[in-house]
Design a protein around this motif. Structure first.
Motif, PDB file in Angstrom:
ATOM      1  N   UNK A  54     -15.377  -2.415 -11.363  1.00  0.00           N
ATOM      2  CA  UNK A  54     -15.213  -3.481 -10.483  1.00  0.00           C
ATOM      3  C   UNK A  54     -13.890  -4.779 -10.901  1.00  0.00           C
ATOM      4  N   UNK A  55     -14.689  -5.222 -11.415  1.00  0.00           N
ATOM      5  CA  UNK A  55     -14.037  -6.217 -12.169  1.00  0.00           C
ATOM      6  C   UNK A  55     -13.102  -6.321 -12.897  1.00  0.00           C
ATOM      7  N   UNK A  56     -12.616  -5.260 -13.066  1.00  0.00           N
ATOM      8  CA  UNK A  56     -10.812  -4.990 -13.538  1.00  0.00           C
ATOM      9  C   UNK A  56      -9.616  -5.008 -12.225  1.00  0.00           C
ATOM     10  N   UNK A  57     -10.830  -5.364 -11.282  1.00  0.00           N
ATOM     11  CA  UNK A  57      -9.767  -4.922 -10.139  1.00  0.00           C
ATOM     12  C   UNK A  57      -8.136  -6.127 -10.174  1.00  0.00           C
ATOM     13  N   UNK A  58      -6.986  -6.196  -9.957  1.00  0.00           N
ATOM     14  CA  UNK A  58      -5.519  -6.789 -10.100  1.00  0.00           C
ATOM     15  C   UNK A  58      -5.369  -7.056  -9.115  1.00  0.00           C
ATOM     16  N   UNK A  59      -4.079  -8.156  -8.980  1.00  0.00           N
ATOM     17  CA  UNK A  59      -3.646  -8.168  -8.335  1.00  0.00           C
ATOM     18  C   UNK A  59      -1.991  -7.513  -7.521  1.00  0.00           C
ATOM     19  N   UNK A  60      -1.502  -7.298  -6.212  1.00  0.00           N
ATOM     20  CA  UNK A  60      -0.920  -5.978  -5.862  1.00  0.00           C
ATOM     21  C   UNK A  60       0.252  -5.762  -7.103  1.00  0.00           C
TER      22      UNK A  60
END
Length: 74
Positions: A54-60
């Motif tokens: 989950x911590x690997x999420x990036x901004x759009x």
């Protein structure tokens, strides 16, 4: 809760066509690796499921981000 999250596809732990198999592998990985929060997400191609931290999420607006639909949090 928004079900869309952005990831770099190269950051996935696994890509699997079967949802139940993706959940099973994610649970095994989390237990064996003492991993942080994991998510099972449906890919932008709508053909396979990916397992991500989950911590690997990036901004759009990140150049390598692609939209994934969250199916399950582990």
């Amino acid at each position: 809760m928004d079900n869309r999250i952005f990831f770099n596809p190269g950051d996935s732990i696994a890509n699997i066509h079967d949802y139940n198999e993706a959940v099973r592998k994610g649970q095994i990985f989390k237990k064996e690796q003492q991993a942080g929060d994991l998510v099972i997400a449906k890919g932008p191609d709508d053909e396979e499921y990916a397992i991500f931290y989950a911590n690997d999420a990036l901004p759009a607006d990140h150049e390598q981000s692609q939209p994934y639909e969250i199916k399950k949090n582990l």
